[in-house]
Enzyme design. Sequence first.
Site, PDB file in Angstrom:
ATOM      1  N   TYR A 118      -9.898  -9.486  -0.159  1.00 57.12           N
ATOM      2  CA  TYR A 118      -8.523  -9.094  -0.460  1.00 57.12           C
ATOM      3  C   TYR A 118      -7.705  -8.888   0.814  1.00 57.12           C
ATOM      4  O   TYR A 118      -8.208  -8.289   1.772  1.00 57.12           O
ATOM      5  CB  TYR A 118      -8.491  -7.796  -1.292  1.00 57.12           C
ATOM      6  CG  TYR A 118      -7.073  -7.429  -1.641  1.00 57.12           C
ATOM      7  CD1 TYR A 118      -6.400  -8.119  -2.634  1.00 57.12           C
ATOM      8  CD2 TYR A 118      -6.383  -6.462  -0.923  1.00 57.12           C
ATOM      9  CE1 TYR A 118      -5.074  -7.847  -2.922  1.00 57.12           C
ATOM     10  CE2 TYR A 118      -5.062  -6.176  -1.208  1.00 57.12           C
ATOM     11  CZ  TYR A 118      -4.417  -6.873  -2.203  1.00 57.12           C
ATOM     12  OH  TYR A 118      -3.103  -6.603  -2.480  1.00 57.12           O
ATOM     13  N   TRP A 120      -3.470  -9.731   2.732  1.00 56.61           N
ATOM     14  CA  TRP A 120      -2.244 -10.523   2.765  1.00 56.61           C
ATOM     15  C   TRP A 120      -2.327 -11.733   3.679  1.00 56.61           C
ATOM     16  O   TRP A 120      -1.482 -12.614   3.596  1.00 56.61           O
ATOM     17  CB  TRP A 120      -1.082  -9.631   3.199  1.00 56.61           C
ATOM     18  CG  TRP A 120      -0.350  -9.037   2.049  1.00 56.61           C
ATOM     19  CD1 TRP A 120      -0.905  -8.359   0.997  1.00 56.61           C
ATOM     20  CD2 TRP A 120       1.053  -9.077   1.824  1.00 56.61           C
ATOM     21  NE1 TRP A 120       0.093  -7.968   0.134  1.00 56.61           N
ATOM     22  CE2 TRP A 120       1.301  -8.385   0.623  1.00 56.61           C
ATOM     23  CE3 TRP A 120       2.130  -9.609   2.536  1.00 56.61           C
ATOM     24  CZ2 TRP A 120       2.585  -8.225   0.102  1.00 56.61           C
ATOM     25  CZ3 TRP A 120       3.409  -9.446   2.025  1.00 56.61           C
ATOM     26  CH2 TRP A 120       3.632  -8.764   0.807  1.00 56.61           C
TER      27      TRP A 120
HETATM   28  N1  LIG Z   1       7.964  -2.554   5.460  1.00 58.00           N
HETATM   29  C1  LIG Z   1       7.003  -2.822   4.565  1.00 58.00           C
HETATM   30  N2  LIG Z   1       7.343  -3.194   3.319  1.00 58.00           N
HETATM   31  C2  LIG Z   1       6.374  -3.445   2.403  1.00 58.00           C
HETATM   32  C3  LIG Z   1       4.998  -3.372   2.745  1.00 58.00           C
HETATM   33  C4  LIG Z   1       4.673  -2.960   4.066  1.00 58.00           C
HETATM   34  O1  LIG Z   1       3.488  -2.838   4.432  1.00 58.00           O
HETATM   35  N3  LIG Z   1       5.703  -2.705   4.949  1.00 58.00           N
HETATM   36  N4  LIG Z   1       4.033  -3.670   1.813  1.00 58.00           N
HETATM   37  C5  LIG Z   1       4.428  -4.464   0.657  1.00 58.00           C
HETATM   38  C6  LIG Z   1       3.416  -4.352  -0.422  1.00 58.00           C
HETATM   39  S1  LIG Z   1       1.920  -5.142  -0.233  1.00 58.00           S
HETATM   40  C7  LIG Z   1       3.626  -3.696  -1.567  1.00 58.00           C
HETATM   41  S2  LIG Z   1       2.438  -3.671  -2.790  1.00 58.00           S
HETATM   42  C8  LIG Z   1       4.888  -2.989  -1.797  1.00 58.00           C
HETATM   43  C9  LIG Z   1       4.602  -1.623  -2.415  1.00 58.00           C
HETATM   44  O2  LIG Z   1       5.718  -1.116  -3.001  1.00 58.00           O
HETATM   45  P1  LIG Z   1       5.690   0.401  -3.486  1.00 58.00           P
HETATM   46  O3  LIG Z   1       4.350   0.724  -4.011  1.00 58.00           O
HETATM   47  O4  LIG Z   1       6.821   0.623  -4.393  1.00 58.00           O
HETATM   48  O5  LIG Z   1       5.937   1.096  -2.076  1.00 58.00           O
HETATM   49  P2  LIG Z   1       5.690   2.555  -1.509  1.00 58.00           P
HETATM   50  O6  LIG Z   1       6.407   2.569  -0.201  1.00 58.00           O
HETATM   51  O7  LIG Z   1       4.254   2.901  -1.529  1.00 58.00           O
HETATM   52  O8  LIG Z   1       6.406   3.504  -2.540  1.00 58.00           O
HETATM   53  C10 LIG Z   1       7.804   3.501  -2.716  1.00 58.00           C
HETATM   54  C11 LIG Z   1       8.271   4.927  -2.809  1.00 58.00           C
HETATM   55  O9  LIG Z   1       7.765   5.531  -3.993  1.00 58.00           O
HETATM   56  C12 LIG Z   1       7.777   6.929  -3.809  1.00 58.00           C
HETATM   57  N5  LIG Z   1       6.736   7.549  -4.614  1.00 58.00           N
HETATM   58  C13 LIG Z   1       5.426   7.685  -4.310  1.00 58.00           C
HETATM   59  N6  LIG Z   1       4.778   8.340  -5.299  1.00 58.00           N
HETATM   60  C14 LIG Z   1       5.699   8.619  -6.249  1.00 58.00           C
HETATM   61  C15 LIG Z   1       5.656   9.272  -7.530  1.00 58.00           C
HETATM   62  O10 LIG Z   1       4.620   9.735  -7.981  1.00 58.00           O
HETATM   63  N7  LIG Z   1       6.819   9.326  -8.229  1.00 58.00           N
HETATM   64  C16 LIG Z   1       7.986   8.813  -7.749  1.00 58.00           C
HETATM   65  N8  LIG Z   1       9.068   8.902  -8.517  1.00 58.00           N
HETATM   66  N9  LIG Z   1       8.056   8.221  -6.548  1.00 58.00           N
HETATM   67  C17 LIG Z   1       6.936   8.106  -5.811  1.00 58.00           C
HETATM   68  C18 LIG Z   1       7.504   7.148  -2.327  1.00 58.00           C
HETATM   69  O11 LIG Z   1       8.368   8.159  -1.818  1.00 58.00           O
HETATM   70  C19 LIG Z   1       7.700   5.798  -1.707  1.00 58.00           C
HETATM   71  O12 LIG Z   1       8.523   5.793  -0.554  1.00 58.00           O
HETATM   72  O13 LIG Z   1       5.590  -2.799  -0.577  1.00 58.00           O
HETATM   73  C20 LIG Z   1       5.774  -4.028   0.118  1.00 58.00           C
HETATM   74  N10 LIG Z   1       6.744  -3.799   1.157  1.00 58.00           N
HETATM   75  N1  LIG Z   2      -3.352   4.869   0.876  1.00 56.00           N
HETATM   76  C1  LIG Z   2      -2.854   3.689   0.536  1.00 56.00           C
HETATM   77  N2  LIG Z   2      -3.559   2.570   0.776  1.00 56.00           N
HETATM   78  C2  LIG Z   2      -3.051   1.366   0.451  1.00 56.00           C
HETATM   79  C3  LIG Z   2      -1.782   1.267  -0.160  1.00 56.00           C
HETATM   80  C4  LIG Z   2      -1.067   2.459  -0.426  1.00 56.00           C
HETATM   81  O1  LIG Z   2       0.048   2.442  -0.988  1.00 56.00           O
HETATM   82  N3  LIG Z   2      -1.627   3.649  -0.056  1.00 56.00           N
HETATM   83  N4  LIG Z   2      -1.287   0.037  -0.494  1.00 56.00           N
HETATM   84  C5  LIG Z   2      -2.258  -1.007  -0.777  1.00 56.00           C
HETATM   85  C6  LIG Z   2      -1.626  -2.308  -0.890  1.00 56.00           C
HETATM   86  S1  LIG Z   2      -0.405  -2.434  -2.075  1.00 56.00           S
HETATM   87  C7  LIG Z   2      -2.022  -3.385  -0.190  1.00 56.00           C
HETATM   88  S2  LIG Z   2      -1.320  -4.911  -0.563  1.00 56.00           S
HETATM   89  C8  LIG Z   2      -3.075  -3.314   0.833  1.00 56.00           C
HETATM   90  C9  LIG Z   2      -2.834  -4.217   2.038  1.00 56.00           C
HETATM   91  O2  LIG Z   2      -4.027  -4.431   2.703  1.00 56.00           O
HETATM   92  P1  LIG Z   2      -4.265  -5.741   3.574  1.00 56.00           P
HETATM   93  O3  LIG Z   2      -3.579  -6.910   2.973  1.00 56.00           O
HETATM   94  O4  LIG Z   2      -5.721  -5.847   3.833  1.00 56.00           O
HETATM   95  O5  LIG Z   2      -3.505  -5.340   4.913  1.00 56.00           O
HETATM   96  P2  LIG Z   2      -3.029  -6.228   6.139  1.00 56.00           P
HETATM   97  O6  LIG Z   2      -2.836  -5.298   7.269  1.00 56.00           O
HETATM   98  O7  LIG Z   2      -1.864  -7.065   5.754  1.00 56.00           O
HETATM   99  O8  LIG Z   2      -4.316  -7.121   6.443  1.00 56.00           O
HETATM  100  C10 LIG Z   2      -4.274  -8.485   6.646  1.00 56.00           C
HETATM  101  C11 LIG Z   2      -5.296  -8.858   7.709  1.00 56.00           C
HETATM  102  O9  LIG Z   2      -5.299 -10.268   7.838  1.00 56.00           O
HETATM  103  C12 LIG Z   2      -5.277 -10.600   9.225  1.00 56.00           C
HETATM  104  N5  LIG Z   2      -4.688 -11.926   9.380  1.00 56.00           N
HETATM  105  C13 LIG Z   2      -3.370 -12.239   9.449  1.00 56.00           C
HETATM  106  N6  LIG Z   2      -3.232 -13.571   9.578  1.00 56.00           N
HETATM  107  C14 LIG Z   2      -4.482 -14.110   9.568  1.00 56.00           C
HETATM  108  C15 LIG Z   2      -4.983 -15.438   9.650  1.00 56.00           C
HETATM  109  O10 LIG Z   2      -4.248 -16.406   9.734  1.00 56.00           O
HETATM  110  N7  LIG Z   2      -6.339 -15.598   9.569  1.00 56.00           N
HETATM  111  C16 LIG Z   2      -7.190 -14.555   9.450  1.00 56.00           C
HETATM  112  N8  LIG Z   2      -8.499 -14.795   9.375  1.00 56.00           N
HETATM  113  N9  LIG Z   2      -6.732 -13.275   9.398  1.00 56.00           N
HETATM  114  C17 LIG Z   2      -5.399 -13.060   9.445  1.00 56.00           C
HETATM  115  C18 LIG Z   2      -4.478  -9.498   9.860  1.00 56.00           C
HETATM  116  O11 LIG Z   2      -4.716  -9.440  11.255  1.00 56.00           O
HETATM  117  C19 LIG Z   2      -4.990  -8.283   9.074  1.00 56.00           C
HETATM  118  O12 LIG Z   2      -6.144  -7.764   9.672  1.00 56.00           O
HETATM  119  O13 LIG Z   2      -3.207  -1.957   1.268  1.00 56.00           O
HETATM  120  C20 LIG Z   2      -3.447  -1.071   0.184  1.00 56.00           C
HETATM  121  N10 LIG Z   2      -3.770   0.254   0.699  1.00 56.00           N
HETATM  122 MO   LIG Z   3       0.533  -4.528  -1.900  1.00 56.44          MO
END
Ligand SMILES: Nc1nc2c(c(=O)[nH]1)N[C@H]1C(S)=C(S)[C@@H](COP(=O)(O)OP(=O)(O)OC[C@H]3O[C@@H](n4cnc5c(=O)[nH]c(N)nc54)[C@H](O)[C@@H]3O)O[C@H]1N2
Ligand SMILES: Nc1nc2c(c(=O)[nH]1)N[C@H]1C(S)=C(S)[C@@H](COP(=O)(O)OP(=O)(O)OC[C@H]3O[C@@H](n4cnc5c(=O)[nH]c(N)nc54)[C@H](O)[C@@H]3O)O[C@H]1N2
Ligand SMILES: [Mo]
Length: 786
Positions: A118, A120
């Site tokens: 898993y 991105w």
């Molecule tokens: N800059 C940036 N943007 C991203 C990402 C990133 O790594 N960096 N990751 C991307 C990815 S993979 C995903 S899945 C999305 C995730 O998208 P989300 O899951 O929606 O993102 P979060 O920032 O975890 O949460 C959004 C807001 O929800 C609020 N929140 C948390 N818990 C609760 C709750 O129980 N109730 C309410 N009402 N609000 C709550 C928090 O204050 C938080 O700032 O974001 C994407 N966008």
């Molecule tokens: N506590 C908490 N934990 C969370 C979340 C949260 O809201 N709260 N959010 C969750 C969510 S929604 C998500 S999506 C996950 C995200 O978790 P990940 O998707 O695992 O996070 P990334 O840091 O994007 O990891 C991508 C990795 O791929 C590597 N990579 C990038 N390009 C390449 C390439 O071309 N080749 C190879 N081999 N590697 C590459 C990067 O260096 C990095 O190490 O985290 C989850 N974890």
């Molecule tokens: Mo995510």
Amino acid sequence: MTITAQATRPRRPVARVPSLAHWGAFTAVVTDGRVVRCEPFGHDPTPSPMLAAIPAMVHSPLRIARPAVREGWREGRPRTGHDTFREVSWDEALDLVAGEVSRVRAAHGAGGIFGGSYGWSSAGRVHHARTLVRRFLALGGGFVDQLANYSFGAAQFLLPHVLGTFQPVTGRATDWPSVVADTRLLIAFGGLAPKNSQVGSGGVGSHDFETWLRRARAAGIRIVNVSPLKSDAPDWLDAEWIAIRPNTDVALMLGLAHTLLTEGRHDAAFLDRYCAGFETFADYLTGRRDGTPKSADWAEHICGVPADTIRALARDAAAQPTYLTATWSLQRAHHGEQPYWALITLAAMLGGIGLPGQGFGFGHGSIHGTGLPRAALPGPDLSPPPNPAGLAIPVARIADMLLDPGGTYEFNGRRLAYPDVRMVYWAGGNPFHHHQDLNRLRRAWQKPETVVVHDSWWTPTARHADIVLPATTSLERNDVGGTSRDRFLFAMHRAIAPVGEARHDIDIFAALAGRLGYADAFTEGRDEMAWCRLVYDRIRDGAAAKGVALPAFQQFWAEGFVALPPPERDFVLFEEFRRDPDVHRLATPSGKIEIVSAAVAGFGYDDAPPHPAWLPPAEWLGSPAAKRFPLHLITNQPARRLHSQTDPGPVSVAGKISEREPIRLNPQDAARRGLSDGDIVRVFNDRGACLAGLVIDPDVAPGVAVMATGAWFDPLPEGGGLDVHGNPNVLTPDIGTSRLAQGSSAQSTLVEIEGFVGTPPPVRAFAPPPLAPLAPTAFVRTDAPM
Ligand SMILES: Nc1nc2c(c(=O)[nH]1)N[C@H]1C(S)=C(S)[C@@H](COP(=O)(O)OP(=O)(O)OC[C@H]3O[C@@H](n4cnc5c(=O)[nH]c(N)nc54)[C@H](O)[C@@H]3O)O[C@H]1N2
Ligand SMILES: Nc1nc2c(c(=O)[nH]1)N[C@H]1C(S)=C(S)[C@@H](COP(=O)(O)OP(=O)(O)OC[C@H]3O[C@@H](n4cnc5c(=O)[nH]c(N)nc54)[C@H](O)[C@@H]3O)O[C@H]1N2
Ligand SMILES: [Mo]
């Protein structure tokens, strides 16, 4: 004078190359074989500042220079994250990996190899690492995969029971123009934070979220931000802030629903025609069955929102066109299925589903592309072939799987057993960032005999691997990128030669497939450009079938991008269903929106009842554990990076406090603990502890702490479960949302915070591990069959 000075300075050749990251399209400016600058795409109104991290990351000392093998692997020494690696030649590394794949497959079958991988990865479809590892393992005979994602794992399995599809959570929401034109009240659970829309999986061409929010503001729409964090709505939006206790949105939604019902403000005709089971749910709301009316007063005690505010909001919502949204974060919590089901039910009671600017949507404020008008054309796609082993676990159950081979678990109505995994193969993800309860994952991670990781950098996961293979970055290869939620497709041109001895993931897998005897099946005889052409031509053909002419590949490649036409009309979620629910039945058993689901009832899960319900999470501010750990920790997405990607880069580092990840706390909570802004603090609970740098922030609700995910995990070498850098996943619980969806429950975390006394241990995450020099035959198997 100036002319002479310029004339005598040697002119260095500069190349300008189109490229793309998940956080934006850009022109890479290259001088002397180095990326020196990333200039935002000309059609992007609000480019992400994160682009500035790319040059330093591409040329970082943390790049993995050549293949490496962990010392102690053969002897079975535990993986500590602090081990020494010995560099080896590519030939030796590939022999080792191919040997392990075939040894484990022969001895344990496909169930012995975990390749869910898993993560991105990078933008660009051809070189998408996670897709490639699954393709490699599927064509080789199968493996154990992962289902769904950390992002919306609970919704993905709940929504088909309620709506017949989970499409509404993938970004296919009512278009913004419809909201701007017709919504009068927008209630945003989890807010509408522009920080999150910087990012789109596959890459972003035009960051339009802020533009649409500003239009919504200009249209005079009343916007309510329901969140523990005021800054989940930007100041300029003038949103009202309802500071809710984390994980209690269901109680608030039930309080709103109860008000609508008891005051006769609900749309009985809509519920009757388009929904199944409202009567049963109404009995629950009124307390006819359990003796507890879910009134606004009841809700106030749980969610902390005054009952009068709840009643007034319900009346306002019933009186005008109202649009309800929820971020994905709400369902990344214990019992995270419930807030989504409750939101749909609330929208059904308001009766506006399927009408312009009304109803509900998910993921505004979560990710780029939600509600952006875009013609319904295919996006870039190169899905891996099906896994012949048919084995997969729910994505977030990885540690359970490793700790309990053969153990059984419930999942969406089925009882399943965990496979006995002996080898883990990861490319394009960082589980030592993303998984919950990292100290538990470290214990589970000792189980496999061999761990192989491809990455470009020495991430925490690479440091917990046995064989590490260096991958190129996007800047070192040609690709095609974009998403089905963006208005552009991009050609990604190779800008520089591979750094160090890095190879493309696709070439690594082709070489391994060659050693294992299926090179042709893996490559299909295509080289890099042939794959790029295939991805583009599929989109072009798909568009042509819908009457949209896109330029030929050569023109697209030369111009660097292609703009897709706007949709002919605004998309409104469930518009057709509303128009004719008999013809456009939902794919649920009743063909309607299921407020009560007989299928879910049939599962008999007490943690996922047949209709939306308030089920207290294992940890929240109302639970007994709050006596010892009185702060609810929100671990949201980082504003300065994508998850853990580019954490060592300048943009993320500029946000650190004494090298640690910031944690935000309300002034009252800080004062009660005698803490000051900028202090290094220890954040802890029974699962572990991390250090962080304190930011005092009145925008955080009392009783709440906020810490972004993604700081590179940096456990103290001497053990003790302390991460010195600030990865909050040492604190989060590793439990499924429920037996129904088994999603990640990251947001249900209680902690306590105290000042750190003494000299804080140094952060070592941003230095490569100790490397022993190249040793050509150091790891030849001594027990290999002759
Ligand atoms: N800059 C940036 N943007 C991203 C990402 C990133 O790594 N960096 N990751 C991307 C990815 S993979 C995903 S899945 C999305 C995730 O998208 P989300 O899951 O929606 O993102 P979060 O920032 O975890 O949460 C959004 C807001 O929800 C609020 N929140 C948390 N818990 C609760 C709750 O129980 N109730 C309410 N009402 N609000 C709550 C928090 O204050 C938080 O700032 O974001 C994407 N966008
Ligand atoms: N506590 C908490 N934990 C969370 C979340 C949260 O809201 N709260 N959010 C969750 C969510 S929604 C998500 S999506 C996950 C995200 O978790 P990940 O998707 O695992 O996070 P990334 O840091 O994007 O990891 C991508 C990795 O791929 C590597 N990579 C990038 N390009 C390449 C390439 O071309 N080749 C190879 N081999 N590697 C590459 C990067 O260096 C990095 O190490 O985290 C989850 N974890
Ligand atoms: Mo995510």
